[in-house]
Design a protein around this motif. Structure first.
Motif, mmCIF file in Angstrom:
data_model
loop_
_atom_site.group_PDB
_atom_site.id
_atom_site.type_symbol
_atom_site.label_atom_id
_atom_site.label_comp_id
_atom_site.label_asym_id
_atom_site.label_seq_id
_atom_site.Cartn_x
_atom_site.Cartn_y
_atom_site.Cartn_z
ATOM 1 N N ALA A 39 -5.180 2.903 -8.550
ATOM 2 C CA ALA A 39 -5.425 2.143 -7.516
ATOM 3 C C ALA A 39 -5.763 2.567 -6.230
ATOM 4 C CB ALA A 39 -4.041 1.012 -7.329
ATOM 5 N N VAL A 40 -4.952 3.681 -5.925
ATOM 6 C CA VAL A 40 -5.064 4.587 -4.824
ATOM 7 C C VAL A 40 -6.516 5.235 -4.885
ATOM 8 C CG1 VAL A 40 -4.177 6.563 -3.523
ATOM 9 C CG2 VAL A 40 -2.672 5.207 -4.405
ATOM 10 N N ILE B 222 0.848 -1.204 0.058
ATOM 11 C CA ILE B 222 -0.087 -0.041 -0.008
ATOM 12 C C ILE B 222 0.870 1.335 -0.014
ATOM 13 C CG2 ILE B 222 -1.715 1.168 1.267
ATOM 14 C CD1 ILE B 222 -2.660 -1.428 2.296
ATOM 15 N N VAL B 223 1.956 1.209 1.000
ATOM 16 C CA VAL B 223 2.673 2.593 0.886
ATOM 17 C C VAL B 223 3.688 2.547 -0.346
ATOM 18 C CG1 VAL B 223 4.732 3.315 2.091
ATOM 19 C CG2 VAL B 223 3.135 2.447 3.661
ATOM 20 N N ARG B 224 3.906 1.478 -0.923
ATOM 21 C CA ARG B 224 4.684 1.566 -2.057
ATOM 22 C C ARG B 224 3.966 2.174 -3.283
ATOM 23 N NH1 ARG B 224 9.635 2.412 -4.518
ATOM 24 N NH2 ARG B 224 9.806 1.135 -6.668
ATOM 25 N N THR B 225 2.599 1.714 -3.607
ATOM 26 C CA THR B 225 1.762 2.071 -4.493
ATOM 27 C C THR B 225 1.423 3.575 -4.220
ATOM 28 O OG1 THR B 225 0.527 -0.130 -4.431
ATOM 29 C CG2 THR B 225 -0.465 1.782 -5.392
ATOM 30 N N VAL B 226 1.209 4.106 -3.027
ATOM 31 C CA VAL B 226 0.947 5.621 -2.712
ATOM 32 C C VAL B 226 2.146 6.259 -3.185
ATOM 33 C CG1 VAL B 226 0.401 7.263 -0.910
ATOM 34 C CG2 VAL B 226 -0.793 5.010 -0.962
ATOM 35 N N TRP B 227 3.340 5.913 -2.785
ATOM 36 C CA TRP B 227 4.505 6.325 -3.139
ATOM 37 C C TRP B 227 4.788 6.493 -4.782
ATOM 38 C CZ3 TRP B 227 8.540 9.104 -1.154
ATOM 39 C CH2 TRP B 227 9.681 9.202 -1.645
#
Length: 313
Positions: A291-292, A50-55
Motif C-alpha cells: 500500500a505504501v 496513512i501513518v498507521r499503514t507506514v508504521w
C-alpha cells in the motif's frame, strides 16, 4: 447642516484603537480558528490511517497488530518477489491504457454533448447511468457479457464476421481477461470524465472562438489550438483522477476473475495483490508495504502531472 452639541463631542472624541491581538484574530487567526475542528477531523480520518499503514509496513504484522520491528525487510522482500514486480508492471500498463482510452472516449462524448440540441439533457442523464452503477454490479454484468456461451460480446463479434469468437472463453487467458476488464473499467469511468470535460468545453465558449471562426479556423483547429489549451488545468486534474481510479481498480478484478487474479496470477494488479496478501496470506506487514509503494507511486505521478501543467503556462 448644523451639528448638535452631542454630535460635536462624539466627532471630536478620539477613536479607540483595537488591541493588536484582535486585529490579528480578524486577519488570520479567526479563519484558522474556525477551520481547526475540520482540520482535526481530516487529520484524524486521513492522516492517522496513512501513518498507521507506514508504521505497520516496518513491522511483522498479523490482523493489524504490530509485531517485531523488521526495518526494510518487507520492502526488500516485495521487490524480490516476481509476482509483485509483475503486478507492478501490469498495473502500470493497465493504467496507461485505461487513462488514454478514458480521456479520448470522454472527449468524444463531451464534443457530441456540446452540440447543444434538445436531446442533450436526456443524453447527459443516460451517459451518467454507468457511473451511478456500483462497481461490483457492473463487474458482474460485464462478466456475463463476456460469457463464452451466453455472452452478447461473442454473439456480436460472430455476427460481424469474426467466427473465431464462437464460444471464445475470454477469462481463460490473462491477455483476453485484461482486455475485458479494461473495457469494463473504461465504461464505468467515462461518464464522470465526459461530464467534466463537457463543463470545460462550455466554459471555453466566447469571443475568442468567435474571433477564430471569423479568421477561418475550422473545427479541429478550434479544438486543438484554442479549446484544449484553455482546458489544460482541467485536463490535468482529470488525468490525475483517471490514473488514481485505474490504479485503485479492485472490484472488477475481484468479481470478473476466478480465482481472483487468475488464471495463474496473470491478472493480479497491486490493489488485488494487496488484498490477497492481507486477507488470504494474512501478512499485514507485506500488505502495508504494498500500500505504501502504491501511495508513493501515485504521489510521484501526480507530481509529474502538476509539474508538466506548470511548465506549459
Amino acid at each position: 447642516m448644523t451639528l448638535t452639541a452631542q454630535e460635536k463631542r462624539e466627532a471630536s472624541a478620539p477613536q479607540r484603537a483595537r488591541p493588536p491581538r484582535f486585529r490579528r484574530l480578524n486577519g488570520y487567526g479567526l479563519p484558522s480558528l474556525l477551520l481547526a475542528p475540520l482540520l482535526a477531523v481530516v487529520v484524524g480520518v486521513v492522516g492517522y490511517p496513512i501513518v498507521r499503514t507506514v508504521w505497520l509496513s516496518f513491522h511483522e504484522g498479523e490482523y493489524l497488530i504490530s509485531g517485531p520491528f523488521n526495518g526494510l525487510d518487507n520492502y526488500t522482500a516485495l521487490f524480490a518477489d516476481p509476482y509483485f514486480v509483475a503486478a507492478l508492471i501490469r498495473t502500470t500498463l493497465f493504467a496507461v491504457v485505461c487513462v488514454c482510452c478514458t480521456l479520448l472516449i470522454s472527449l468524444a462524448v463531451a464534443l457530441v454533448l456540446d452540440v447543444g440540441t434538445w436531446l442533450t439533457r436526456i443524453v447527459t442523464v443516460i451517459v451518467l447511468l454507468p457511473w451511478a452503477m456500483p462497481r461490483v454490479a457492473s463487474g458482474i454484468v460485464w462478466k456475463w457479457i463476456f460469457n463464452d456461451q451466453y455472452g452478447i460480446a461473442n454473439w456480436l463479434l460472430v455476427s460481424l464476421g469474426f467466427d473465431q469468437f464462437q464460444g471464445y472463453a475470454w477469462f481463460n487467458s490473462g491477455f483476453s481477461s485484461l482486455v475485458a476488464i479494461t473495457i469494463a473499467v473504461v465504461w464505468h469511468s467515462v461518464p464522470f470524465i465526459a461530464i467534466s470535460m463537457l463543463a470545460g468545453l462550455r466554459a471555453t465558449r466566447g469571443e475568442v472562438l468567435e474571433a477564430a471562426r471569423v479568421d477561418g479556423a475550422n473545427f479541429m483547429q478550434l479544438l486543438l489550438r484554442i479549446r484544449l489549451p484553455m482546458m489544460k488545468p482541467l485536463l490535468t486534474i482529470l488525468g490525475v483522477m483517471s490514473t488514481i481510479f485505474a490504479y485503485q481498480s479492485f472490484d472488477h478484478f475481484l468479481v470478473m476473475t476466478t480465482p481472483p487474479g487468475g488464471p495463474s496470477h496473470s491478472t493480479e494488479v497491486l490493489s488485488l495483490l494487496t488484498w490477497l496478501q492481507a486477507f488470504t496470506v494474512l501478512d499485514q506487514g507485506a500488505a502495508a508495504a504494498m500500500a505504501v509503494v502504491t501511495f508513493v507511486l501515485l504521489a510521484g505521478i501526480t507530481a509529474v502531472y502538476v509539474r508538466l501543467s506548470k511548465e506549459d503556462k
